[in-house]
Every structure is written in structure tokens, then in C-alpha cells.
Motif scaffolding. Sequence first.
Motif, PDB file in Angstrom:
ATOM      1  N   SER A 228       0.858  -1.180   0.000  1.00  0.00           N
ATOM      2  CA  SER A 228       0.000   0.000   0.000  1.00  0.00           C
ATOM      3  C   SER A 228       0.895   1.231   0.000  1.00  0.00           C
ATOM      4  O   SER A 228       1.857   1.300   0.768  1.00  0.00           O
ATOM      5  CB  SER A 228      -0.908   0.019   1.235  1.00  0.00           C
ATOM      6  OG  SER A 228      -1.770  -1.100   1.250  1.00  0.00           O
ATOM      7  N   ILE A 229       0.576   2.205  -0.833  1.00  0.00           N
ATOM      8  CA  ILE A 229       1.433   3.373  -0.987  1.00  0.00           C
ATOM      9  C   ILE A 229       0.593   4.642  -0.989  1.00  0.00           C
ATOM     10  O   ILE A 229      -0.532   4.662  -1.506  1.00  0.00           O
ATOM     11  CB  ILE A 229       2.262   3.267  -2.291  1.00  0.00           C
ATOM     12  CG1 ILE A 229       3.225   4.451  -2.441  1.00  0.00           C
ATOM     13  CG2 ILE A 229       1.383   3.142  -3.504  1.00  0.00           C
ATOM     14  CD1 ILE A 229       4.180   4.310  -3.619  1.00  0.00           C
ATOM     15  N   ALA A 230       1.121   5.692  -0.400  1.00  0.00           N
ATOM     16  CA  ALA A 230       0.469   7.005  -0.400  1.00  0.00           C
ATOM     17  C   ALA A 230       1.232   7.928  -1.344  1.00  0.00           C
ATOM     18  O   ALA A 230       2.463   8.017  -1.274  1.00  0.00           O
ATOM     19  CB  ALA A 230       0.443   7.596   0.999  1.00  0.00           C
ATOM     20  N   VAL A 231       0.523   8.581  -2.238  1.00  0.00           N
ATOM     21  CA  VAL A 231       1.122   9.563  -3.152  1.00  0.00           C
ATOM     22  C   VAL A 231       0.384  10.879  -2.986  1.00  0.00           C
ATOM     23  O   VAL A 231      -0.792  10.921  -2.620  1.00  0.00           O
ATOM     24  CB  VAL A 231       1.066   9.092  -4.619  1.00  0.00           C
ATOM     25  CG1 VAL A 231       1.910   7.839  -4.820  1.00  0.00           C
ATOM     26  CG2 VAL A 231      -0.370   8.842  -5.058  1.00  0.00           C
ATOM     27  N   ASN A 232       1.081  11.948  -3.276  1.00  0.00           N
ATOM     28  CA  ASN A 232       0.505  13.277  -3.091  1.00  0.00           C
ATOM     29  C   ASN A 232      -0.066  13.876  -4.369  1.00  0.00           C
ATOM     30  O   ASN A 232      -0.876  14.802  -4.306  1.00  0.00           O
ATOM     31  CB  ASN A 232       1.568  14.228  -2.528  1.00  0.00           C
ATOM     32  CG  ASN A 232       2.075  13.780  -1.164  1.00  0.00           C
ATOM     33  OD1 ASN A 232       1.294  13.386  -0.307  1.00  0.00           O
ATOM     34  ND2 ASN A 232       3.380  13.826  -0.967  1.00  0.00           N
ATOM     35  N   GLU A 233       0.378  13.387  -5.514  1.00  0.00           N
ATOM     36  CA  GLU A 233      -0.068  13.929  -6.794  1.00  0.00           C
ATOM     37  C   GLU A 233      -0.884  12.884  -7.544  1.00  0.00           C
ATOM     38  O   GLU A 233      -0.516  11.711  -7.610  1.00  0.00           O
ATOM     39  CB  GLU A 233       1.133  14.366  -7.649  1.00  0.00           C
ATOM     40  CG  GLU A 233       1.994  15.449  -7.016  1.00  0.00           C
ATOM     41  CD  GLU A 233       1.256  16.761  -6.885  1.00  0.00           C
ATOM     42  OE1 GLU A 233       0.292  16.974  -7.673  1.00  0.00           O
ATOM     43  OE2 GLU A 233       1.624  17.572  -6.015  1.00  0.00           O
ATOM     44  N   GLU A 234      -1.975  13.331  -8.137  1.00  0.00           N
ATOM     45  CA  GLU A 234      -2.843  12.422  -8.891  1.00  0.00           C
ATOM     46  C   GLU A 234      -2.104  11.791 -10.065  1.00  0.00           C
ATOM     47  O   GLU A 234      -2.339  10.627 -10.414  1.00  0.00           O
ATOM     48  CB  GLU A 234      -4.072  13.188  -9.380  1.00  0.00           C
ATOM     49  CG  GLU A 234      -5.090  12.312 -10.103  1.00  0.00           C
ATOM     50  CD  GLU A 234      -6.319  13.089 -10.530  1.00  0.00           C
ATOM     51  OE1 GLU A 234      -7.176  12.498 -11.217  1.00  0.00           O
ATOM     52  OE2 GLU A 234      -6.411  14.288 -10.183  1.00  0.00           O
ATOM     53  N   ASP A 235      -1.195  12.546 -10.681  1.00  0.00           N
ATOM     54  CA  ASP A 235      -0.446  12.030 -11.834  1.00  0.00           C
ATOM     55  C   ASP A 235       0.445  10.848 -11.464  1.00  0.00           C
ATOM     56  O   ASP A 235       0.882  10.104 -12.348  1.00  0.00           O
ATOM     57  CB  ASP A 235       0.415  13.142 -12.439  1.00  0.00           C
ATOM     58  CG  ASP A 235      -0.418  14.241 -13.085  1.00  0.00           C
ATOM     59  OD1 ASP A 235      -1.615  13.995 -13.329  1.00  0.00           O
ATOM     60  OD2 ASP A 235       0.125  15.332 -13.327  1.00  0.00           O
ATOM     61  N   ASN A 236       0.744  10.693 -10.185  1.00  0.00           N
ATOM     62  CA  ASN A 236       1.645   9.616  -9.759  1.00  0.00           C
ATOM     63  C   ASN A 236       0.913   8.355  -9.311  1.00  0.00           C
ATOM     64  O   ASN A 236       1.552   7.371  -8.937  1.00  0.00           O
ATOM     65  CB  ASN A 236       2.533  10.113  -8.609  1.00  0.00           C
ATOM     66  CG  ASN A 236       3.544  11.144  -9.064  1.00  0.00           C
ATOM     67  OD1 ASN A 236       4.046  11.071 -10.186  1.00  0.00           O
ATOM     68  ND2 ASN A 236       3.832  12.110  -8.209  1.00  0.00           N
ATOM     69  N   GLU A 237      -0.411   8.369  -9.340  1.00  0.00           N
ATOM     70  CA  GLU A 237      -1.162   7.188  -8.928  1.00  0.00           C
ATOM     71  C   GLU A 237      -0.932   6.023  -9.892  1.00  0.00           C
ATOM     72  O   GLU A 237      -0.704   4.891  -9.463  1.00  0.00           O
ATOM     73  CB  GLU A 237      -2.657   7.530  -8.845  1.00  0.00           C
ATOM     74  CG  GLU A 237      -2.987   8.510  -7.725  1.00  0.00           C
ATOM     75  CD  GLU A 237      -4.476   8.780  -7.630  1.00  0.00           C
ATOM     76  OE1 GLU A 237      -5.270   7.986  -8.194  1.00  0.00           O
ATOM     77  OE2 GLU A 237      -4.865   9.784  -7.002  1.00  0.00           O
ATOM     78  N   GLN A 238      -0.984   6.295 -11.201  1.00  0.00           N
ATOM     79  CA  GLN A 238      -0.773   5.229 -12.173  1.00  0.00           C
ATOM     80  C   GLN A 238       0.660   4.701 -12.148  1.00  0.00           C
ATOM     81  O   GLN A 238       0.875   3.467 -12.159  1.00  0.00           O
ATOM     82  CB  GLN A 238      -1.143   5.710 -13.581  1.00  0.00           C
ATOM     83  CG  GLN A 238      -1.213   4.606 -14.630  1.00  0.00           C
ATOM     84  CD  GLN A 238      -2.250   3.542 -14.290  1.00  0.00           C
ATOM     85  OE1 GLN A 238      -3.285   3.840 -13.696  1.00  0.00           O
ATOM     86  NE2 GLN A 238      -1.974   2.300 -14.646  1.00  0.00           N
ATOM     87  N   PRO A 239       1.699   5.568 -12.087  1.00  0.00           N
ATOM     88  CA  PRO A 239       3.063   5.040 -11.941  1.00  0.00           C
ATOM     89  C   PRO A 239       3.238   4.190 -10.692  1.00  0.00           C
ATOM     90  O   PRO A 239       3.989   3.211 -10.708  1.00  0.00           O
ATOM     91  CB  PRO A 239       3.917   6.313 -11.869  1.00  0.00           C
ATOM     92  CG  PRO A 239       3.138   7.327 -12.637  1.00  0.00           C
ATOM     93  CD  PRO A 239       1.708   7.012 -12.344  1.00  0.00           C
ATOM     94  N   ALA A 240       2.547   4.557  -9.610  1.00  0.00           N
ATOM     95  CA  ALA A 240       2.648   3.761  -8.380  1.00  0.00           C
ATOM     96  C   ALA A 240       2.068   2.369  -8.580  1.00  0.00           C
ATOM     97  O   ALA A 240       2.625   1.373  -8.112  1.00  0.00           O
ATOM     98  CB  ALA A 240       1.944   4.478  -7.234  1.00  0.00           C
ATOM     99  N   ARG A 241       0.965   2.289  -9.303  1.00  0.00           N
ATOM    100  CA  ARG A 241       0.379   0.972  -9.585  1.00  0.00           C
ATOM    101  C   ARG A 241       1.294   0.159 -10.495  1.00  0.00           C
ATOM    102  O   ARG A 241       1.447  -1.054 -10.310  1.00  0.00           O
ATOM    103  CB  ARG A 241      -1.003   1.138 -10.214  1.00  0.00           C
ATOM    104  CG  ARG A 241      -2.030   1.766  -9.271  1.00  0.00           C
ATOM    105  CD  ARG A 241      -3.426   1.738  -9.872  1.00  0.00           C
ATOM    106  NE  ARG A 241      -4.374   2.437  -9.012  1.00  0.00           N
ATOM    107  CZ  ARG A 241      -4.952   1.909  -7.938  1.00  0.00           C
ATOM    108  NH1 ARG A 241      -4.666   0.660  -7.599  1.00  0.00           N
ATOM    109  NH2 ARG A 241      -5.795   2.611  -7.206  1.00  0.00           N
ATOM    110  N   ARG A 242       1.891   0.816 -11.461  1.00  0.00           N
ATOM    111  CA  ARG A 242       2.815   0.103 -12.362  1.00  0.00           C
ATOM    112  C   ARG A 242       4.067  -0.348 -11.623  1.00  0.00           C
ATOM    113  O   ARG A 242       4.714  -1.318 -12.029  1.00  0.00           O
ATOM    114  CB  ARG A 242       3.178   0.998 -13.536  1.00  0.00           C
ATOM    115  CG  ARG A 242       2.010   1.248 -14.500  1.00  0.00           C
ATOM    116  CD  ARG A 242       2.417   2.169 -15.615  1.00  0.00           C
ATOM    117  NE  ARG A 242       1.312   2.392 -16.558  1.00  0.00           N
ATOM    118  CZ  ARG A 242       1.349   3.239 -17.583  1.00  0.00           C
ATOM    119  NH1 ARG A 242       2.443   3.958 -17.798  1.00  0.00           N
ATOM    120  NH2 ARG A 242       0.304   3.366 -18.374  1.00  0.00           N
TER     121      ARG A 242
END
Length: 340
Positions: A228-242
Motif C-alpha cells: 500500500s502506498i500514499a502519493v501526493n499527486e494524482e499524476d503519480n497514482e498510475q506510476p505507483a500501480r505500475r
Amino acid sequence: MAASDTNDLLVLRRKPRVSGWLSLGWRLAIMAGLLGALILIHWIERDGLKDSKDGVVSFLDVIYFTMISATTTGYGDIVPVTDRTRMFDALVVTPIRVLFILILAGSAYSFVARRSWERFVMKRIQQSLKNHIIVAGYGTKNRRAVQELIDLGAAPGSIVVIDTNEARLALAKELGCIVFNADAARDETLRAVHVERAKLVIISAGRDDTSILICLTARHLAPDVRISIAVNEEDNEQPARRAGADVVVNPLDFAGLLLATTHAGHHIADYLADLASMKGKVRIVERDVRPEEIGKALKDITNGLGLRIIRDETPYGFWRPQVKSLEAGDVIMEICPTGK
């Protein structure tokens, strides 16, 4: 990094302000300074010494007598003969001799006994790391997450907190967590805490790029661990999943959603916050369907109020026809009272 270096990282202790070698250097410098002062005073007071061999006390004799007197009780070949010199040896040299022993004993403990003990403790900790929870970063979000995990019943000793900030690690240590001063993005760090044996990795490093790098490292070393990961920018949600994250949370985005709910009523945000916390009156539970529930409708479960099911990785809400008959392998999401 060698195995011994990696193992030292797992020792439960605060990082010393100075390195071990610098500490040893200071101790040696103190000993050298004390010896120098004793040699100077003995040279000034050399008339109070007697050499049984030739009767002459040279500067080398003074150095010899000082070193022997400061580290042992002496051999009797050079002895103090005046009252002032004897009192100096009794009141100054003897305490310094004891101080030398303490310094040498402390150095031996720091570089031999303590390291052996720390390696023993480290091995015991590593042996216990199984089905544990790894928390990478201990900022505000992860501190709240750790407290919630403990409220949900997780043993503090099963939580490993990784951070490079000693003040943060001290807070985690007070809760009973295993603390680890290291960079969570490095392979040897996650290997040392046996990420391959963990059941969950929670990542919130403050910076999205750092969090995603930690996620990549964890997924590479542990293909099956839940991340499970927390990101601050919406643009980084997809890179986090990848990068391998199973769950991606955007706290800022969620906070905005909570604020927006006040448009429809001022109780909605409170209820959502209540659902998210173990300290509330109700909570959302995710669990596998029980054998006795197979074939029943979601609305007929008795443990809580069914919201949705996840079947073959696809969610179906309580209004969908798929929830009219629960199947083996379904995951149920329900609202349950906490009894408060």
C-alpha cells in the motif's frame, strides 16, 4: 554491503552522535593527554623519585615510571621517596590508573562485547520477522497508520518502521515497534527486514518519487507481498500501480472529497471519518465469504451490513444482481459496529 554490515542495521538502538572510531579516538586522546600531564609533573618532581639501578632519574626514566605507574602498580625499580611525590601518586596517579581501566574496559565493550550482543539481538529479531508489517517512512500519515494498525489488534512488535530520522524512530520505538535507521529504497535494507516474509508493506516517504522507488524495490524482492502506498499527486497514482502497488491512496485527494461532502450535509464527513477509524462506532471490514454464507444474498449476511463483493477482482455493489448469490472466493465488504 557485507552481511555483517547489513545485520548491524537491525539493532534496536538510537544512532550515536559520533561514530565508534571517533569515540575510540577521543578516548585515546584523553588517555594521551592524561599521560602527558603526568609525565610533565613527574619530570618537574623528579627529585622525589629514586632509581635503584643507577640513582639517576632521566627523562626516559620519567616516561617509563609514568607509564608503569599509570597502568600497573609498578615494578619497584623506580619509586617515589619524598612525601609530596608519594601523595601525588596516591591522590592523582592512582585515580587516573582507575580511569584508564574504565576507559579501556569501555572501549573493549564498545568494540567487542556490545557488537557481539547486538549481533545476537539482531539474529533473534530476524528470526521473529514473519507475517510482519513493514512501514517505510514515519511521517504524519504513517504514524497515524501505525496507531490504527495497533488499534485494530496488530502487535507493535510485528511492525517494522524504517526511517532515517532518529526523532521519528524514537516515537515508533515508544509504541513497541521494531525501528530501523536505514534507506528503505535500498535492496539490502528490505532484505535485512525480510520483506519476502512480510504480509504488508506500507509506504509513505514524503516524496512521491521516493515512495515509488521503494515500491519498485519491495515488489522486485517480494513479488507476492501486499503493498500500500500514499502519493501526493494524482499524476503519480498510475506510476505507483505500475511499480507494483496493490493499493494507492492520495490523502490530499481524499481530504478534498471529504470537504466536498459538506455540500450535501454536515454529517457525511463525520460518518466517513468514523468508518475509517477503529476508534469510531462503526468500521468497514473486508473479509472472505464464509462457507455457511455461500448461496445466500449479500443482504442476508448477519455479521454486518453488506456493501459490496469483489468477485474475480471485479467489485459489485449491493444493488447489482451478482450479490444475490454469494460464491466461494468472494470477498465481502461490510460495515460492522465496533461496540462503542
